[in-house]
Design a protein around this motif. Structure first.
Motif, PDB file in Angstrom:
ATOM      1  N   SER A  37     -23.479 -64.672  21.147  1.00 59.12           N
ATOM      2  CA  SER A  37     -24.074 -65.020  22.447  1.00 59.12           C
ATOM      3  C   SER A  37     -23.095 -64.779  23.584  1.00 59.12           C
ATOM      4  O   SER A  37     -23.471 -64.298  24.661  1.00 59.12           O
ATOM      5  CB  SER A  37     -24.499 -66.490  22.432  1.00 59.12           C
ATOM      6  OG  SER A  37     -23.388 -67.337  22.146  1.00 59.12           O
ATOM      7  N   GLN A  58     -23.376 -62.134  26.694  1.00 59.10           N
ATOM      8  CA  GLN A  58     -23.219 -62.573  28.078  1.00 59.10           C
ATOM      9  C   GLN A  58     -22.136 -61.766  28.800  1.00 59.10           C
ATOM     10  O   GLN A  58     -22.309 -61.358  29.957  1.00 59.10           O
ATOM     11  CB  GLN A  58     -22.863 -64.064  28.111  1.00 59.10           C
ATOM     12  CG  GLN A  58     -22.637 -64.635  29.492  1.00 59.10           C
ATOM     13  CD  GLN A  58     -23.903 -64.612  30.342  1.00 59.10           C
ATOM     14  OE1 GLN A  58     -25.000 -64.612  29.799  1.00 59.10           O
ATOM     15  NE2 GLN A  58     -23.739 -64.586  31.651  1.00 59.10           N
ATOM     16  N   ARG A 112     -23.516 -58.345  29.609  1.00 59.06           N
ATOM     17  CA  ARG A 112     -24.392 -58.404  30.784  1.00 59.06           C
ATOM     18  C   ARG A 112     -23.568 -58.488  32.072  1.00 59.06           C
ATOM     19  O   ARG A 112     -23.904 -57.870  33.088  1.00 59.06           O
ATOM     20  CB  ARG A 112     -25.332 -59.601  30.675  1.00 59.06           C
ATOM     21  CG  ARG A 112     -26.453 -59.407  29.661  1.00 59.06           C
ATOM     22  CD  ARG A 112     -27.528 -60.467  29.829  1.00 59.06           C
ATOM     23  NE  ARG A 112     -27.036 -61.797  29.529  1.00 59.06           N
ATOM     24  CZ  ARG A 112     -27.105 -62.362  28.326  1.00 59.06           C
ATOM     25  NH1 ARG A 112     -27.637 -61.692  27.314  1.00 59.06           N
ATOM     26  NH2 ARG A 112     -26.655 -63.583  28.126  1.00 59.06           N
ATOM     27  N   GLU A 113     -22.478 -59.256  32.026  1.00 58.09           N
ATOM     28  CA  GLU A 113     -21.630 -59.366  33.208  1.00 58.09           C
ATOM     29  C   GLU A 113     -20.969 -58.030  33.540  1.00 58.09           C
ATOM     30  O   GLU A 113     -20.849 -57.664  34.720  1.00 58.09           O
ATOM     31  CB  GLU A 113     -20.572 -60.447  32.991  1.00 58.09           C
ATOM     32  CG  GLU A 113     -21.122 -61.855  33.008  1.00 58.09           C
ATOM     33  CD  GLU A 113     -20.021 -62.885  32.921  1.00 58.09           C
ATOM     34  OE1 GLU A 113     -18.850 -62.482  32.771  1.00 58.09           O
ATOM     35  OE2 GLU A 113     -20.325 -64.084  32.998  1.00 58.09           O
TER      36      GLU A 113
END
Length: 570
Positions: A510, A514, A517-518
């Motif tokens: 996870s 994340q 995505r950043e």
């Protein structure tokens, strides 16, 4: 059974050890191997899960970039006393440095100082062993046929354990100062180098300080014992170590009791130092300050906080080494003391609250540093995990009776059971081999001269054999089985732990998603910024008035032949 000491100890019967045998069975049974393997896997899982949690903390506190953390690469201020200077090829600044000759001299002094300190600690351990032997003999001599005499071995072991803990506590206070002095003597270039060197020294000192007595009791106690009539063991006080023997049921219960005592006593002393010592020092500091006042003064909050105990810049090293030593108690000898994890859990719950109380009420506010991880302590934890596998294998092989039981069951038992196992572990001793009680060199029991044969817990040849009291074939079979078990245990556990470490990623899925995505959002933001700057530049160029071109600014020049030519204005 043969006496446990010289002259004043009397013969005793094997049934006197029945209670100890029942107590030992709680920690020395067939489930011990399974529990040791489980704890080895748990130690690996603990480290791998900590790495995952550490990755989460790095992301939450924005510590993933190099420019957001303190790497400790700054040159130490204390290094200004060095005589030699040179230009750093990276920073292009002048920095102090040690040449090879001076560095070799400083490191040699550090090495021999550490060697002397460790030798002093080992000498103290040998002194405690000799003290225990003398205490047992003294109780049998002065309190003959009394309650003290019947429990002399237990009292001697308890007194020696208390003295051992006092010595450990004294060395625990001395070692940090010595480690700082030796590290300053080495003159590390950066703060990071200083902290690494200091951490390794502190860990080495405390490791030997706390675990040396456990290592001796688990692996060496009783190994030097030959037979009751060995005159070479009485030549000096130092050779009395050869007379230090385990009970007939083994040394497992002694390791368990010593580990429990060290763990609980250390926790109580640590809690006292965490809460009471800062409070006492602050009270004494405030009392001395008030004695200098002539009138009552009302202090502001920051003035009151300034009078609290100052926090040393290496204060976290004390917290780290405390957790490292506890981690060793939980993993290294957990197979003989299964209550260690429970005691550690209770201690950690109390430690959190006491540290919170200390840092918020009794000390000044520490200076915060942004760091990416726990640094060198992660390497030390990994080393302790590897040592845990090795020590648990040796504890099961040499301290517990698991291997001797298996050897007897599959090689010497007629029906595959453990009937007769205790008799098989005992060796007879002819009491006439002690000599004449009237001789000056006699060290046998003064009472019970009618006993012709007594037994001692060793695998030796009987008195009437070709080589009396030498190691028997059973001893060799047990040694081979022990070494084989250690090799198989270590390879299997290391293989499985390495497999677990490979299968468990250091970053949770996870968190990886994340962070991806950043990164994508960051790239899109950069692309939009570049695109906006380009569009704005085009708009500004479109709104500007038209200017004459270079061709229109070229004046005509007439050549000597009457032909007009153009020449660009420079």
């Amino acid at each position: 059974m043969c006496p446990v000491c010289d002259l004043y100890c009397s013969y005793w019967t094997l049934k006197d050890s029945c209670l100890l045998s029942k107590v030992t069975y709680f920690v020395d049974n067939d489930a011990t191997v399974v529990f040791a393997i489980f704890m080895s896997f748990w130690a690996t899982l603990f480290l791998e899960l900590w790495k995952r949690q550490q990755a989460i903390y790095q992301w939450e506190w924005d510590l993933t970039k190099d420019d957001t953390v303190d790497e400790g690469e700054d040159v130490r201020k204390d290094s200004g006393s060095m005589k030699n200077w040179r230009v750093n090829p990276i920073t292009m600044r002048r920095e102090p440095f040690l040449d090879l000759k001076e560095k070799a001299w400083r490191y040699s002094v550090t090495f021999w100082s550490i060697f002397v300190l460790l030798s002093t600690m080992l000498s103290a351990l040998i002194s405690v062993i000799i003290f225990r032997v003398f205490i047992i003999e003294f109780l049998h001599k002065r309190t003959h046929e009394s309650a003290f005499s019947s429990h002399a071995k237990l009292i001697g072991a308890g007194a020696a354990a208390v003295v051992n803990f006092l010595i450990i506590s004294v060395f625990e206070v001395i070692y940090p100062s010595v480690a700082r002095f030796l590290t300053n003597l080495e003159q590390p270039r950066t703060e990071l180098d200083f902290e690494k060197s200091y951490s390794y020294k502190l860990f080495l000192f405390q490791f030997i300080n706390y675990y040396s007595s456990l290592i001796y009791t688990a692996f060496f106690k009783g190994r030097f014992y030959t037979f009751p009539g060995d005159a070479s063991a009485r030549q000096s006080s130092l050779t009395l170590v050869k007379t230090d023997i385990c009970d007939a049921v083994g040394c497992t219960y002694e390791v368990s009791a010593l580990l429990g005592l060290l763990m609980m006593a250390r926790q109580m002393v640590a809690h006292f130092k965490e809460v009471c010592v800062p409070k006492i020092l602050n009270f004494w500091r405030s009392y001395k300050w008030k004695k200098t006042l002539t009138e009552k003064v009302t202090l502001k909050r920051w003035e009151k906080d300034f009078q609290l105990q100052d926090v040393h810049r290496l204060h976290l090293h004390d917290e780290y080494i405390e957790m490292i030593i506890q981690y060793g108690f939980v993993t290294l000898f957990v197979s003989v003391f299964p209550l260690a994890p429970l005691l550690a859990l209770i201690n950690n719950i109390l430690e959190i609250r006491m540290d919170a109380y200390k840092y918020t009420t009794q000390t000044r506010r520490p200076i915060a540093r942004r760091v990416r991880d726990i640094g060198v302590w992660a390497e030390i934890l990994q080393l302790m995990t590897y040592l845990a596998v090795i020590t648990n294998a040796f504890v099961i092989a040499f301290s517990s009776s698991f291997i001797p039981r298996m050897v007897y069951k599959f090689m010497y038992s007629t029906d595959g059971s453990l009937d007769g196992f205790m008799d098989w572990q005992l060796t007879p001793f002819n009491t006439s081999d002690w000599g004449n009680p009237e001789d000056s060199g006699y060290f046998g029991p003064l009472e019970g001269n009618g006993v012709e044969v007594c037994y001692f817990p060793k695998h030796r040849n009987p008195p009437g054999s070709d080589q009396p009291y030498h190691r028997s074939a059973a001893w060799l079979a047990i040694l081979v089985a022990r070494l084989t078990f250690i090799g198989v245990f270590e390879h299997v556990v290391f293989f499985v732990t390495k497999l677990l470490a490979y299968l468990i990623p250091e970053t949770p899925a996870s968190l990886s998603a994340q962070m991806a995505r950043e990164r994508i959002a960051h790239r899109e933001t950069q692309f939009k910024e570049v695109q906006n700057r380009t569009l704005n530049k085009k708009k500004r160029n479109q709104n500007k008035p038209e200017e004459p071109t270079l061709d229109e600014t070229k004046p005509e020049k007439v050549s000597p032949w009457g032909v007009a030519t153009s020449q660009t204005i420079p």
